[in-house]
Each structure stands twice: as structure tokens, then as C-alpha cells.
Design a protein around this motif. Structure first.
Motif, PDB file in Angstrom:
ATOM      1  N   SER A  39      -4.333   4.208   3.279  1.00 42.50           N
ATOM      2  CA  SER A  39      -5.001   4.704   2.074  1.00 42.50           C
ATOM      3  C   SER A  39      -4.826   6.213   1.970  1.00 42.50           C
ATOM      4  O   SER A  39      -4.489   6.892   2.940  1.00 42.50           O
ATOM      5  N   GLN A  57       0.835  -1.206   0.000  1.00 43.83           N
ATOM      6  CA  GLN A  57       0.000   0.000   0.000  1.00 43.83           C
ATOM      7  C   GLN A  57       0.863   1.247   0.000  1.00 43.83           C
ATOM      8  O   GLN A  57       0.571   2.217  -0.715  1.00 43.83           O
ATOM      9  N   SER A  64     -10.487   4.203   0.797  1.00 45.64           N
ATOM     10  CA  SER A  64     -11.167   3.210   1.634  1.00 45.64           C
ATOM     11  C   SER A  64     -12.439   3.791   2.220  1.00 45.64           C
ATOM     12  O   SER A  64     -12.441   4.915   2.729  1.00 45.64           O
ATOM     13  N   GLN A 105      -5.422   5.444  -3.565  1.00 45.51           N
ATOM     14  CA  GLN A 105      -6.133   4.394  -2.841  1.00 45.51           C
ATOM     15  C   GLN A 105      -7.178   5.038  -1.943  1.00 45.51           C
ATOM     16  O   GLN A 105      -6.870   5.983  -1.204  1.00 45.51           O
TER      17      GLN A 105
END
Length: 537
Positions: free
Chosen positions: A198, A169, A181, A179
Motif C-alpha cells: 500500500s 496492488q 491500509s 492505496q
């Protein structure tokens, strides 16, 4: 133009037998998938009572309506660890590539309807595979998370690899890949680091519990008394800790915010897309069901499969007169120029050199390679050995391993021994690899393996001065054969993550076009890397 002419007698008795056999194998896969869906949807009353949306419905709500979605690794872990019948398969994760607000992205969702979305060892391996795909294809990632973290029954198998998912990540963010979430519920201990790593975090009011230690552990460790809301609630994280950037009122609102963030990501505006005109094959995709013989030992012509996959059934074969068992040629798929390598049997020394030369030609002009597996492996025997099968096979594997062009594999039938490597099986790292439900992948054929062990055991008995025991040898041969047969099936291999999923043969062309376009976009995307990823202060 070189249009392939089909010799298949559609509707014949043999064709119908082949079709029925493949449909039965497909139904076996569908039945396993249905068990997982049934178990997930059985939790709907519990989710409804809490005002939550089921994980599969969250994914459906997130994706653009009527847009394509290719599921990845859907049956990983089948019959492994706690799974007995497929109802727990999938590793606790629903995942695939689809479109969100017009952005092609990787979508993953905790399947919290089954065992609270806890991660099995194969679920962690699946996550690592998904992260590799996201990095290679430069795909933004959306995670709909609600997980109890690692399945503690398998903590030792999860811990180290779980840490690798966190490292990945960090590297995805540093590579310039966004990213996001949405934390729909529990995200405790290690599970809290997934949203924490994230770039965008959406918390859901009265649902999110994102914390390193829950109230019981906190009380035991420090004596402090606190509620889950105080420790990790949505309002606390959006208003006090700053761990989350957005506060959603419920699941649907969280997904709405996620879609809005992607609308403003400035990603699709910078995406180089393909908009090519192309013709459908001249033969129906439905006919793919009747091509593969019911008896896997019966040979068939893979050009019949190619004719039903490539644009206009137009296939320019390379070195057609030089070894008929390895087939190479050029075609278009969804308007994209590609090279195809496939087999009508074992790979001979001549076939290996032919395929290696073909790969070099594709490398020269940067044409993606499609491997369609149907091989018993490399040819054996005195003639093959004296003609250098080892060196020529090694050169082919070198060519497959070192080519820089994108590689996609479809395991159509058998893929055995080092022939699997030469045809870009999982060990050779294709960008994507999918399998048909009838396919088999193994070190060698099951019957052959049984006979080999029988011969070795019998020779050992004779060398030791023992009288060979026919009953014992029969049992050894039969049990070995049965074991290898079970371990070579499509379901077994997909469970082990040896492919990215089992597909309906009739969907092969659609899946391939989707993947080729995904790869094209990734190749032409310029990322803006930053040394340490996005810092969330």
C-alpha cells in the motif's frame, strides 16, 4: 418525448401473487445475509474485551455519514468450501464503493470476526474482482486489514491467485491510484505484503502484528526468541522499520487518520462530477415487485421494468417495428444519456442484427449501455438456422465484446446459453453486473437439460441394442433437471462470482445512477502514472 404507458394492473390478484413470490425470494437472500451478520456480531464481546471495533462497525465509522454505499460480492462463496449455511459467505471480506471524506473510493475490510478474516479461495477471487473495479473506475482503495492470511485448508487454491492480488496492488500504485491500509491486528506472512504494497500504512498501538514470521515459526526456523511486538508491533514499524507511516492509538483513531489522509489527498478537488437535474420515473419503484411473473415460463413485457427505471419514464425505442423480442432504445438515467438493450424472449436473427446496429450507434456517440436480461437464449430451429442465427449472433457478441462504451448488466429474470453472452453477462466483462433475487443464469433451462440427456441416453441404449429403461431414464432426467435448477439460481451464481451482488429490485434505479456516476468520474479522471509505483523506502 416518448413516455411509456404501463399496462400493469397494480393490486390485481396476479400482481399480488407475483409480488409475494419475489418478496419470498428476496427474503431468502436477506436470511442468508443475516446469518453472516449474526455470526459477525456474535464476536462483539471478544472484540470489546480487546478494545477493538467489529469489522462492520469499522466500515461504518470510515464512511461519510448518510452517504451512499454499494456493497460488492457480499455472498461470494455461499455454500462453498467451509460455508454450510451462508454464515461464512463473503470470502472473509466486507467490500463496496462509498465515500470517505468526500472521496468516492473502494473500501475493503477483513471480516476478522469470522475465522480471523482468513481468505478462502473465493475470497481471493473476490479481491481480484475488486482490484479490477478499482483500476477500471480509477478508485482509491482503503483496506481495513486484520487477517490470518490464507485459509491453509485451501492453500493450494489460494497461493497462485493470492500472488496475483499483490501484482495488482503494484500496478494500481503505478497507475496513480492511491492505496491506504489500516492494520487493525494480525497481518502475517503473505498477509503482511498487502499493507506493505500500500502507499499509506497506519498501524495501531498494541494491536498491529505485521510480520513475515511469528515467534513460533522464527524459533523453529532460526532458534531466535522474540516477541510479536518486537517483530511486528505498531511502534516498531512506525519508529524503527518505517513500514508504517502513522501510529494510531486504537481502531477509531486509525480510521480517523485514514479519513484525514483522504481529506488531504487532493482527489475530490480534481474529480469531475455530475450535477444534473432529472425527473423520477412516472411509476413507483415498489411496483417492480409485481411485474415479474411467479411462473418463470410466463412471458412479460420488459418495457414495464424500463418504465420504472428511467428518468420520467421517457424511452425512445429503436426499430420498434423490427423484431419485438429484442428491445433497444435511448433514455436518461440520473440525467445520463444511455442506451438500453433488453429482451421479451429469445434472440432472433433480426433481433441480433438490430442490437448490434444499436451498439454501433451508442459507440458512435459514446453512450453507456445498460443490458436488462430476460432471455431464453438464441432462437433455434430450421427457420432461425437458415436465416443465419449463428453469424448474426456471432456479430452481436463481437459488438458487445469490442464496444468501448461502459456496460452495466442487470439480470432481471432468465439469462440462458449464449444469450447471456450476447446480453453482456460476466464472460463479456461488463463494468458492473448485478442480479435480482428471482433471476436464473445457466447454459439452458433445467427441464430442457433433463430432456436432452434423456433423449441422448435413450438413443444410446437403442444403438447398443438395449431395451430402453424407463426408470433409469426418468431418474436421469429428473436428477439432471434438479441439479441444473439448483445451479442456476441467483444465490448459486452470486456465490460463484458470476455477478457483483444480488440487489432488491426496488433499489435498481438508485444503484444504476450511483454506478453511472462512478463510471463518469472514472472516465474523466486524469491519472499520473509512475513506472514502478510509489517506493516506500
Amino acid at each position: 418525448m416518448t413516455i411509456l404507458q404501463s399496462e400493469i394492473a397494480v393490486g390485481s390478484e396476479q400482481y399480488e401473487q407475483n409480488r409475494e413470490a419475489l418478496l419470498n425470494q428476496l427474503q431468502e437472500v436477506r436470511a442468508v445475509q443475516q446469518k453472516g451478520l449474526d455470526k459477525s456480531y456474535a464476536a462483539k464481546p471478544k472484540f470489546d474485551k480487546k478494545g477493538k471495533i467489529l469489522p462492520h462497525e469499522r466500515v461504518r465509522l470510515l464512511l461519510d455519514a448518510d452517504s451512499p454505499f454499494v456493497e460488492l460480492c457480499g455472498l461470494v462463496g455461499y455454500n462453498m468450501h467451509d460455508d454450510k449455511d451462508g454464515s461464512d459467505a463473503g470470502g472473509g471480506i466486507i467490500a463496496g464503493i462509498g465515500f470517505v471524506s468526500g472521496v468516492r473510493c473502494l473500501v475493503t475490510a477483513s471480516n476478522s470476526a469470522i475465522k480471523g478474516g482468513t481468505m478462502s479461495p473465493m475470497g481471493v477471487q473476490k479481491t481480484l474482482r475488486l482490484q479490477k473495479i478499482a483500476l477500471e473506475q480509477k478508485l482509491p482503495v482503503i483496506t481495513l486489514t486484520e487477517s490470518g492470511g490464507a485459509n491453509l485448508n485451501y492453500a493450494a487454491e489460494v497461493f497462485t491467485y493470492g500472488g496475483m492480488t499483490f501484482a495488482n496492488q503494484a500496478r494500481l500504485s503505478a497507475a496513480g491510484i492511491p492505496q491506504l491500509s489500516v492494520v487493525h491486528g494480525n497481518a502475517t506472512a503473505g498477509g503482511a505484503y498487502q499493507p506493505g504494497l500500500s502507499d499509506y500504512v497506519i498501524a495501531v498501538r498494541k494491536q498491529t502484528e505485521m510480520l513475515l514470521a511469528g515467534p513460533p515459526l522464527l524459533l523453529a526456523a532460526t532458534g531466535e526468541v522474540a516477541t510479536a511486538e518486537e517483530l511486528g508491533g505498531a511502534e516498531m514499524h512506525t519508529q524503527v522499520s518505517g513500514v508504517a507511516e502513522y501510529l494510531a492509538e486504537n481502531d477509531a483513531d486509525g480510521i480517523r487518520i485514514a479519513r484525514e489522509i483522504f481529506e488531504h489527498l487532493n482527489w475530490k478537488e480534481q474529480t469531475v462530477t455530475l450535477d444534473l437535474a432529472y425527473k423520477a420515473p412516472r411509476y413507483a419503484e415498489e411496483e417492480l415487485l409485481g411485474i415479474i411473473p411467479k411462473d418463470p415460463k410466463q412471458p412479460f413485457d420488459m418495457k414495464e421494468v424500463v418504465a420504472r427505471l428511467v428518468d420520467d419514464s421517457d424511452f425512445l425505442e429503436f426499430k420498434q417495428e423490427y423484431d419485438a423480442l429484442t428491445i433497444c432504445g435511448w433514455a436518461k438515467m440520473g440525467g445520463v444519456h444511455i442506451g438500453i438493450i433488453t429482451n421479451n424472449g429469445p434472440i432472433t436473427p433480426q433481433g441480433a442484427t438490430k442490437a448490434a446496429q444499436f451498439i454501433h450507434l451508442c459507440e458512435q456517440t459514446q453512450r453507456p449501455l445498460l443490458f436488462l436480461h430476460n432471455t431464453t437464449g438464441f432462437m433455434v430451429g430450421t427457420d432461425a438456422e437458415q436465416n443465419g442465427i449463428i453469424k448474426h449472433g456471432a456479430k452481436l457478441i463481437q459488438a458487445v465484446a469490442n464496444t468501448t462504451v461502459p456496460k452495466i448488466s442487470i439480470v432481471v429474470a432468465g439469462s440462458y446459453g449464449a444469450g447471456n453472452y450476447a446480453m453482456c453477462g460476466r464472460p463479456l466483462s461488463p463494468q458492473f453486473i448485478f442480479a435480482w433475487p428471482n433471476s436464473h443464469v445457466a447454459v439452458m433451462g433445467a427441464a430442457q437439460a433433463g430432456k436432452v440427456l434423456r433423449i441422448v441416453a435413450e438413443a444410446k441404449q437403442k444403438t447398443s441394442g438395449m431395451e430402453p429403461n424407463p426408470q433409469m431414464l426418468d431418474f436421469l432426467e429428473q436428477s439432471t433437471s434438479a441439479k441444473l435448477e439448483q445451479q442456476s439460481t441467483a444465490l448459486f451464481n452470486t456465490a460463484m462470482l458470476h455477478d457483483d451482488g444480488i440487489i432488491d429490485p426496488r433499489d435498481t434505479r438508485k444503484v444504476l445512477i450511483f454506478l453511472l456516476h462512478t463510471i463518469y468520474e472514472g472516465q474523466h479522471r486524469e491519472l499520473t502514472p509512475i513506472r514502478f509505483g510509489v517506493s516506500r523506502f
